[in-house]
Design an enzyme around this catalytic site. Structure first.
Site, short mmCIF file in Angstrom:
data_model
loop_
_atom_site.label_atom_id
_atom_site.label_comp_id
_atom_site.label_asym_id
_atom_site.label_seq_id
_atom_site.Cartn_x
_atom_site.Cartn_y
_atom_site.Cartn_z
N ASP A 60 0.85 -1.13 -0.01
CA ASP A 60 -0.13 -0.13 -0.08
C ASP A 60 0.95 1.35 -0.11
O ASP A 60 1.94 1.15 0.83
CB ASP A 60 -0.82 -0.10 1.22
CG ASP A 60 -1.97 -0.99 1.35
OD1 ASP A 60 -2.12 -1.63 0.16
OD2 ASP A 60 -2.85 -0.82 2.22
N SER A 84 8.26 4.28 4.35
CA SER A 84 9.71 4.09 3.74
C SER A 84 9.44 4.26 2.40
O SER A 84 8.36 4.55 1.76
CB SER A 84 10.62 3.13 4.07
OG SER A 84 11.71 3.32 3.71
N HIS A 86 5.07 -7.41 -0.22
CA HIS A 86 4.54 -8.57 -0.85
C HIS A 86 5.45 -8.68 -1.99
O HIS A 86 5.68 -7.73 -2.81
CB HIS A 86 3.16 -8.91 -0.90
CG HIS A 86 2.50 -8.92 0.45
ND1 HIS A 86 1.90 -9.72 0.95
CD2 HIS A 86 2.30 -7.79 1.48
CE1 HIS A 86 1.15 -9.56 2.14
NE2 HIS A 86 1.47 -8.32 2.55
#
Length: 262
Positions: free
Chosen positions: A86, A226, A142
C-alpha cells in the site's frame, strides 16, 4: 544554501544513538500512550486492521500490523505485475544504458543502489518504479510477481528521509540509504525489489526465506514508513498507462504487464 542546511540538520540528528532511542521507545509499553493520537493524526484505517486499536501494546506492533483476511486481493492474471505494498506511486521511467535514472531532478545510479556493476548491468535499458509508504500505510511488503529468489543482500548503514523534502534536498536517498534487496528470476527475466530504510528507524525485517516466491506472498516489513523501488530488465514490462504520480496504490493492484505474457 537550503540543500546544505537541510543536509547539515539531518546529519546532526540522524545518529545511531537517536535511532536506538526511538526504536526502543517504539518497542516499549510506554509508547502505547500515544497510539490513539498517532492513529488519529495519520488517519489510519482501523476497519482494515487485524486487531482493534487497543489490542496493540506498542507503536512497533501498530507499525507492523497485519490486515484482516480478504482486505486485499491480488490480481491473478499471469501477465500482471502487482503493487507490492500500500503506498503512493511516486514515479516510473526508463533506466538508461548508463545504468542511471532520474527522479525529482536527481540522478540515481543502479550500480550504487545494487552495490556493483554486475548486478546493475542486467537492468540497463530497463524500467524503474518507485512507491512511497507514509506512516499511515500498511507496512508489509509482498512480492509483485512469482519466481525464484536468486539473491538477498543488504547495503548501506544510515538512512535519510525519503519524503518530498528528502527527495529534493537529500543525497540520493534511494541509492545511499540502508536498503534490503531481493532479486527474483521470473521465467528467465529479473526483477529487483529494493526496500529502502527510513530515517531514524533503520529497520527492515525479512520474513521470506524460501528459494521460490509467489505473487502477493509476504516478504518483509518496514518498522516505519519508507520506500520501495522496483527494477525490471529491458523489454520485460509495460507500466499501466493510467498510473499517475501521487496516486494511491493498494497491495495486489496491477501496476504493469509482462510483455512476454501479452
Amino acid at each position: 544554501m537550503r540543500r546544505t542546511l537541510y543536509r547539515l540538520m539531518i546529519e546532526l540528528t540522524n545518529g545511531r544513538f537517536t535511532s536506538y532511542i526511538l526504536r526502543k521507545f517504539a518497542q516499549s509499553r510506554l509508547s502505547s500512550i500515544i497510539i490513539p493520537s498517532y492513529a488519529k493524526v495519520f488517519q489510519i484505517n482501523q476497519d482494515e486492521m487485524e486487531k482493534g486499536l487497543k489490542e496493540y501494546r506498542t507503536l512497533h506492533e501498530l507499525f507492523t500490523r497485519k490486515l484482516k483476511e480478504g482486505k486485499r486481493s491480488i490480481d491473478t492474471d499471469a501477465s500482471s505485475i502487482v503493487s507490492p505494498v500500500d503506498g503512493v506511486f511516486a514515479d516510473h521511467g526508463p533506466i538508461e544504458e548508463t545504468k542511471t535514472f532520474d527522479i525529482k531532478g536527481k540522478r540515481y545510479s543502479i550500480v550504487d543502489m545494487l552495490g556493483n556493476e554486475e548486478r546493475a548491468q542486467r537492468y540497463a535499458g530497463g524500467t524503474y518504479m518507485v512507491i512511497y509508504l507514509s506512516p499511515s500505510h500498511y507496512h508489509r511488503i509482498h512480492s509483485p510477481l512469482s519466481g525464484s529468489v536468486t539473491e538477498r543482500f543488504v547495503l548501506g548503514r544510515k538512512s535519510y528521509p525519503v519524503n518530498a523534502a528528502g527527495m529534493e534536498y537529500g543525497k540520493e536517498p534511494l541509492s545511499k540509504n540502508y536498503r534490503s534487496v531481493t532479486e527474483v528470476n521470473s521465467d528467465g527475466e529479473h526483477m529487483a525489489l529494493v526496500k529502502v530504510g527510513a530515517m531514524f528507524v533503520n529497520s527492515i525485517e525479512l520474513l521470506h526465506e524460501r528459494d521460490t516466491v509467489q505473487k502477493g506472498e509476504e516478504m518483509a516489513y518496514f518498522t516505519f514508513g519508507s520506500t520501495v523501488v522496483l527494477l525490471f530488465e529491458k523489454d520485460m514490462i509495460e507500466v499501466v498507462q493510467e498510473l499517475k504520480s501521487g496516486q494511491e496504490l493498494r497491495l495486489g493492484e496491477k501496476i504493469a504487464t509482462r510483455l512476454a505474457h501479452k
